[in-house]
Design a protein around this motif. Sequence first.
Motif, PDB file in Angstrom:
ATOM      1  N   GLU A 298     138.698  41.365  85.774  1.00  0.00           N
ATOM      2  CA  GLU A 298     137.829  40.405  85.075  1.00  0.00           C
ATOM      3  C   GLU A 298     138.466  40.013  83.756  1.00  0.00           C
ATOM      4  O   GLU A 298     139.011  40.856  83.039  1.00  0.00           O
ATOM      5  CB  GLU A 298     136.437  40.999  84.811  1.00  0.00           C
ATOM      6  CG  GLU A 298     135.602  41.246  86.049  1.00  0.00           C
ATOM      7  CD  GLU A 298     135.119  39.955  86.703  1.00  0.00           C
ATOM      8  OE1 GLU A 298     135.153  38.905  86.030  1.00  0.00           O
ATOM      9  OE2 GLU A 298     134.712  40.021  87.869  1.00  0.00           O
TER      10      GLU A 298
ATOM     11  N   GLU B  39     137.163  37.573  80.513  1.00  0.00           N
ATOM     12  CA  GLU B  39     136.064  36.764  79.998  1.00  0.00           C
ATOM     13  C   GLU B  39     136.213  36.584  78.492  1.00  0.00           C
ATOM     14  O   GLU B  39     136.770  37.447  77.795  1.00  0.00           O
ATOM     15  CB  GLU B  39     134.714  37.416  80.302  1.00  0.00           C
ATOM     16  CG  GLU B  39     134.420  37.605  81.779  1.00  0.00           C
ATOM     17  CD  GLU B  39     134.136  36.299  82.496  1.00  0.00           C
ATOM     18  OE1 GLU B  39     133.832  35.318  81.805  1.00  0.00           O
ATOM     19  OE2 GLU B  39     134.231  36.271  83.739  1.00  0.00           O
TER      20      GLU B  39
ATOM     21  N   PHE C  52     128.870  38.814  81.509  1.00  0.00           N
ATOM     22  CA  PHE C  52     129.191  38.472  82.895  1.00  0.00           C
ATOM     23  C   PHE C  52     128.738  39.614  83.790  1.00  0.00           C
ATOM     24  O   PHE C  52     128.419  40.719  83.323  1.00  0.00           O
ATOM     25  CB  PHE C  52     130.686  38.228  83.076  1.00  0.00           C
ATOM     26  CG  PHE C  52     131.563  39.376  82.632  1.00  0.00           C
ATOM     27  CD1 PHE C  52     131.978  40.351  83.534  1.00  0.00           C
ATOM     28  CD2 PHE C  52     131.982  39.473  81.316  1.00  0.00           C
ATOM     29  CE1 PHE C  52     132.767  41.400  83.126  1.00  0.00           C
ATOM     30  CE2 PHE C  52     132.783  40.524  80.893  1.00  0.00           C
ATOM     31  CZ  PHE C  52     133.175  41.493  81.801  1.00  0.00           C
ATOM     32  N   THR C  53     128.684  39.333  85.066  1.00  0.00           N
ATOM     33  CA  THR C  53     128.310  40.323  86.072  1.00  0.00           C
ATOM     34  C   THR C  53     129.480  40.544  87.012  1.00  0.00           C
ATOM     35  O   THR C  53     130.139  39.594  87.428  1.00  0.00           O
ATOM     36  CB  THR C  53     127.083  39.856  86.874  1.00  0.00           C
ATOM     37  OG1 THR C  53     125.992  39.670  85.978  1.00  0.00           O
ATOM     38  CG2 THR C  53     126.687  40.889  87.924  1.00  0.00           C
TER      39      THR C  53
ATOM     40  N   THR D 114     126.189  44.552  84.715  1.00  0.00           N
ATOM     41  CA  THR D 114     126.242  43.528  83.679  1.00  0.00           C
ATOM     42  C   THR D 114     127.032  44.032  82.482  1.00  0.00           C
ATOM     43  O   THR D 114     126.753  45.119  81.962  1.00  0.00           O
ATOM     44  CB  THR D 114     124.824  43.131  83.227  1.00  0.00           C
ATOM     45  OG1 THR D 114     124.098  42.634  84.354  1.00  0.00           O
ATOM     46  CG2 THR D 114     124.893  42.047  82.160  1.00  0.00           C
TER      47      THR D 114
END
Length: 479
Positions: A231, A233, A244-245, A314
């Motif tokens: 991820e 972000e 974000f999830t 989350t």
Amino acid sequence: MAGTAEFDEFVMARSRHLLRIAYLLTGDHALAEDLLQTALVKSWSAWRRIHGDPEPYVRQVLVNTYRSWWRRRWNGERPTDVLPEQAITAPQAAVDERDEVWRALGRLSRQQRVVLVLRYFEDLTEAEIAQALGISPGSVKSYAAKGLARLRVDPDLQALPLPGEDAPAGNERLVAVRERVAQQRRAKLASVAAACAVVLAGIAGYAVGPGRGPDQFSGVPDFHQGYRIVERESASFAAGQGGFTMTPSTLDLAFFPACTHSGYALPLIIHVWINGRSLGTAECDTRGLSFDARLQPAPDTLRDAEVEIGKPMTVTYSLDVGYVYGGSQSTSSPTPGPAPADGVLAVLVGEAVPFGEVSLPERPATLAPLSRPGAALPGSALITADGPHTASYDWQRGGVRIMAAAQTPGVLRILINGVPVDVKTWWDYEQAVWQSVFEPASDDAQRRGLSLSYPDQLTISVEAEHMTGDWFVAVMPAT
């Protein structure tokens, strides 16, 4: 390119033997060939760093790749537009017996099968197997004993099977491996080109900021500090926060928060939460997004935050202003003003991968000496590479600080009274010093299997994996 002839010769001469190991591990000709070629491609990237006989290194990469495939349950069907011809087994009784043998071996656990193949097919010692798999010699003995015990109850066990004679010849395999290496080079060149584009944009005066999508992460590699980045972000200082999830596939996670801005009177901090539980903070830098800080929660900490494998979680992060002395807000600090408009918050999330899957930097011709304590300080324990890997620690109260440094890439596993409590990993030759605090009387310690009370004599032990240079682990009071 230097080393090409030696690599080609190795593939031609020894890949047939390695294919048999791959087949014994996978039980499938196609998967065995794919596993072997993948291991050869990974080994090619490190070929210049291999000294002496390269076969042990390639074999270890092959085994580590197999283990990582099965951890990801990479054993599903593979689509094809051509149905392969089915091999016809001769009706001889010996062949039937070998088929039963293979079925018995296939019913073992993955680790038992790997240990038995390396022990009785490759004829490796327990110490060599332990080094190849990154486990202790005692674990090797345990896996071997349990595997043999299960095989002994099968009356049809007679001999190990060999792969069929229809496998690709060495020259055909070499062509396939070369093509994979070429594909890997093209992918790396594309990645380097993207990174250069980011640098040139900065030189031209175009600041990389939030709202640019994935462009601002173009210079971030797929692997960072040994973790596969899953991820990326970011958010602007104007937004003040982001989130974000994601759905984790492991609880061995690392979070790399970073923030940058042009300048500010007070320290600016990025704060990270998981499912509303605070994970930690990292200070902002005025020199760009470095992602040097690492927040590495223990699996039990993640479970307490209701994080589960395969279940969405989350992650939120926000901008904090802090000027802290002695744990309290300083009243003499300047009054906070508006945060710089060019500020950026960012978070990387990484999932752990086997050590052998990460491409390590080239080993320097001469290693810089490791600066380490000459002896244990009063009330502390010191364990070094050239000494006993076990020491006693007189625990009186509170937490213990674990400090470690290494001269080369590798892994140090720290155990207290035989219970794993910490792992320190190095992926380069920078000799970074990692330190953490462990509470022997905490609920986390009890969940791990430690039941201690003040005072107590603790046994500190270290298991070194992949280390090829000097290292030390120091344990001391946290206060």
